[in-house]
Design a protein around this motif. Structure first.
Motif, PDB file in Angstrom:
ATOM      1  N   ALA A   1      14.678   4.908   5.308  1.00  0.00           N
ATOM      2  CA  ALA A   1      14.441   4.945   3.866  1.00  0.00           C
ATOM      3  C   ALA A   1      13.280   4.035   3.475  1.00  0.00           C
ATOM      4  O   ALA A   1      12.464   4.389   2.622  1.00  0.00           O
ATOM      5  CB  ALA A   1      15.706   4.539   3.119  1.00  0.00           C
ATOM      6  N   ALA A   2      13.195   2.889   4.108  1.00  0.00           N
ATOM      7  CA  ALA A   2      12.103   1.963   3.810  1.00  0.00           C
ATOM      8  C   ALA A   2      10.756   2.579   4.154  1.00  0.00           C
ATOM      9  O   ALA A   2       9.805   2.517   3.368  1.00  0.00           O
ATOM     10  CB  ALA A   2      12.304   0.653   4.576  1.00  0.00           C
ATOM     11  N   LEU A   3      10.665   3.185   5.328  1.00  0.00           N
ATOM     12  CA  LEU A   3       9.401   3.781   5.751  1.00  0.00           C
ATOM     13  C   LEU A   3       9.041   4.998   4.898  1.00  0.00           C
ATOM     14  O   LEU A   3       7.863   5.259   4.645  1.00  0.00           O
ATOM     15  CB  LEU A   3       9.477   4.157   7.230  1.00  0.00           C
ATOM     16  N   LEU A   4      10.036   5.723   4.418  1.00  0.00           N
ATOM     17  CA  LEU A   4       9.787   6.873   3.543  1.00  0.00           C
ATOM     18  C   LEU A   4       9.340   6.441   2.145  1.00  0.00           C
ATOM     19  O   LEU A   4       8.777   7.248   1.396  1.00  0.00           O
ATOM     20  CB  LEU A   4      11.042   7.742   3.427  1.00  0.00           C
ATOM     21  N   SER A   5       9.589   5.184   1.792  1.00  0.00           N
ATOM     22  CA  SER A   5       9.244   4.673   0.463  1.00  0.00           C
ATOM     23  C   SER A   5       7.834   4.102   0.392  1.00  0.00           C
ATOM     24  O   SER A   5       7.338   3.816  -0.697  1.00  0.00           O
ATOM     25  CB  SER A   5      10.235   3.562   0.058  1.00  0.00           C
ATOM     26  N   LEU A   6       7.184   3.924   1.550  1.00  0.00           N
ATOM     27  CA  LEU A   6       5.911   3.198   1.592  1.00  0.00           C
ATOM     28  C   LEU A   6       4.719   4.031   1.136  1.00  0.00           C
ATOM     29  O   LEU A   6       4.612   5.218   1.421  1.00  0.00           O
ATOM     30  CB  LEU A   6       5.641   2.705   3.016  1.00  0.00           C
ATOM     31  N   SER A   7       3.799   3.343   0.470  1.00  0.00           N
ATOM     32  CA  SER A   7       2.508   3.921   0.109  1.00  0.00           C
ATOM     33  C   SER A   7       1.642   4.084   1.356  1.00  0.00           C
ATOM     34  O   SER A   7       1.853   3.400   2.367  1.00  0.00           O
ATOM     35  CB  SER A   7       1.770   2.998  -0.864  1.00  0.00           C
ATOM     36  N   PRO A   8       0.630   4.961   1.314  1.00  0.00           N
ATOM     37  CA  PRO A   8      -0.342   5.002   2.409  1.00  0.00           C
ATOM     38  C   PRO A   8      -0.942   3.619   2.653  1.00  0.00           C
ATOM     39  O   PRO A   8      -1.308   2.909   1.711  1.00  0.00           O
ATOM     40  CB  PRO A   8      -1.400   5.980   1.891  1.00  0.00           C
ATOM     41  N   GLY A   9      -1.002   3.231   3.919  1.00  0.00           N
ATOM     42  CA  GLY A   9      -1.488   1.893   4.258  1.00  0.00           C
ATOM     43  C   GLY A   9      -0.494   0.791   3.990  1.00  0.00           C
ATOM     44  O   GLY A   9      -0.836  -0.399   4.078  1.00  0.00           O
TER      45      GLY A   9
END
Length: 343
Positions: free
Chosen positions: A250-258
């Protein structure tokens, strides 16, 4: 001395009288003033750490006063009030000389590589390199977490992710280390979103700096990410403080590009993560494994100035006799906030 003794994994420890530790030549013995109950201690109790053998005394974050000094110790003296990183570097290897003692290949860890601080006394190895002197007038509750969860969260946000004022930071898991991350991120000027399944934990997160919360009970990773990104969109920094595959996803799916992901929680099993997304969006996956003693001054300065108040995260204080039950049940009945033990 009296100590919590683990005689076999996943069974209730006992409080026993055991021999006092004898310091190695480069070590000191510390009389424990206070120590913290951390999920890493539960991992040791559960047998997840290959370096832990029984019989064993857990406990790895503490503050106390030096009572015995090895013959090769020169910088630390009897009577000094100290804490230490939970990862104690050897002081001589390439990593230690480069300032990266938290990944020292010859590291020692009280409560893991040798007996720890759920006791009246604990040994600290390579003491001249690892001891961090703490103020005499500081409350022990403000100092206990500086050995592990607070220092690890500070290293992850300040040293690894380099969080900037105004950035949105999502913290997944609001136990002791997650709440530390919430408080630190807010002190660094970030806008914090806290994620947990416990409403009590989320209330504590709001009290200590979170501007928004997400109760993730029953939600799939993509649904959690959708809750976080609704409104203002993806976030540039995420912190996973539980060591669970679903929350890391879930954390990785929430991240902006970069974006930058800080992994603090320890996994019992290797997780499956969205590596394709990490590559396509050039996401950074940053581990945080403690903090070297030499890196403590900026954190201690924020504590001294009152911008960080770790003691406010303490919600329970136990005596040594109460520790076995609390340790054995902490995964099934997690206690909101930080638990401090006074041997």
């Amino acid at each position: 001395m009296r100590a919590v003794l683990l005689e076999s994994f996943r069974t209730l420890p006992g409080v026993r009288t055991v021999p006092d530790p004898e310091p190695h030549e480069d070590a000191v013995v510390v009389r424990v003033e206070a120590t913290g109950l951390c999920r890493s201690d539960w991992h040791a109790w559960a047998g997840h750490d290959a370096g832990v053998t029984v019989p064993h005394v857990p406990g790895h974050e503490f503050v106390g006063r030096v009572v015995r000094v090895g013959s090769g110790v020169h910088r630390v003296a009897a009577g000094d009030r100290i804490t230490v990183p939970f990862v104690c570097g050897c002081g001589d290897c390439l990593q230690c000389r480069a300032g990266n003692a938290q990944v020292c290949p010859r590291q020692t860890q009280p409560g893991f590589t040798h007996w720890g601080s759920f006791a009246e006394l604990v040994e600290v190895r390579h003491a001249d390199f690892n001891a961090v002197e703490v103020p005499e007038d500081a409350d022990a509750r403000d100092l206990v977490g500086l050995g592990c969860r607070f220092a690890t969260a500070f290293r992850g946000l300040h040293g690894r992710a380099r969080v900037r004022p105004g950035e949105r930071v999502a913290v997944f898991g609001c136990g002791g280390v997650g709440l530390s991350a919430v408080m630190i991120a807010a002190a660094l000027g970030a806008r914090v979103i806290a994620v947990d399944i416990s409403q009590d934990a989320l209330a504590l997160a709001e009290r200590h700096g979170a501007e928004a919360t997400v109760n993730s009970t029953g939600l799939e990773p993509a649904e959690i990410a959708a809750r976080i990104t609704a409104g203002e969109g993806t976030v540039p920094v995420t912190v996973e403080a539980l060591g669970l595959e679903a929350t890391a996803q879930a954390a990785l799916l929430s991240l902006s590009p970069g974006g930058r992901h800080v992994q603090i929680g320890l996994f019992a099993d290797e997780p499956s993560l969205p590596v394709g997304r990490m590559i396509a969006l050039e996401l950074s996956f940053l581990g945080a494994h403690g903090m070297a003693a030499a890196d403590y001054p900026p954190m201690l300065d924020l504590v001294a100035r009152g911008q960080l108040k770790p003691g406010r995260l303490v919600t329970r204080e136990l005596g040594l006799d109460e520790v076995p039950g609390a340790l054995a049940t902490m995964a099934e009945r997690p206690w909101p906030g930080v638990t401090v033990i006074t041997p």
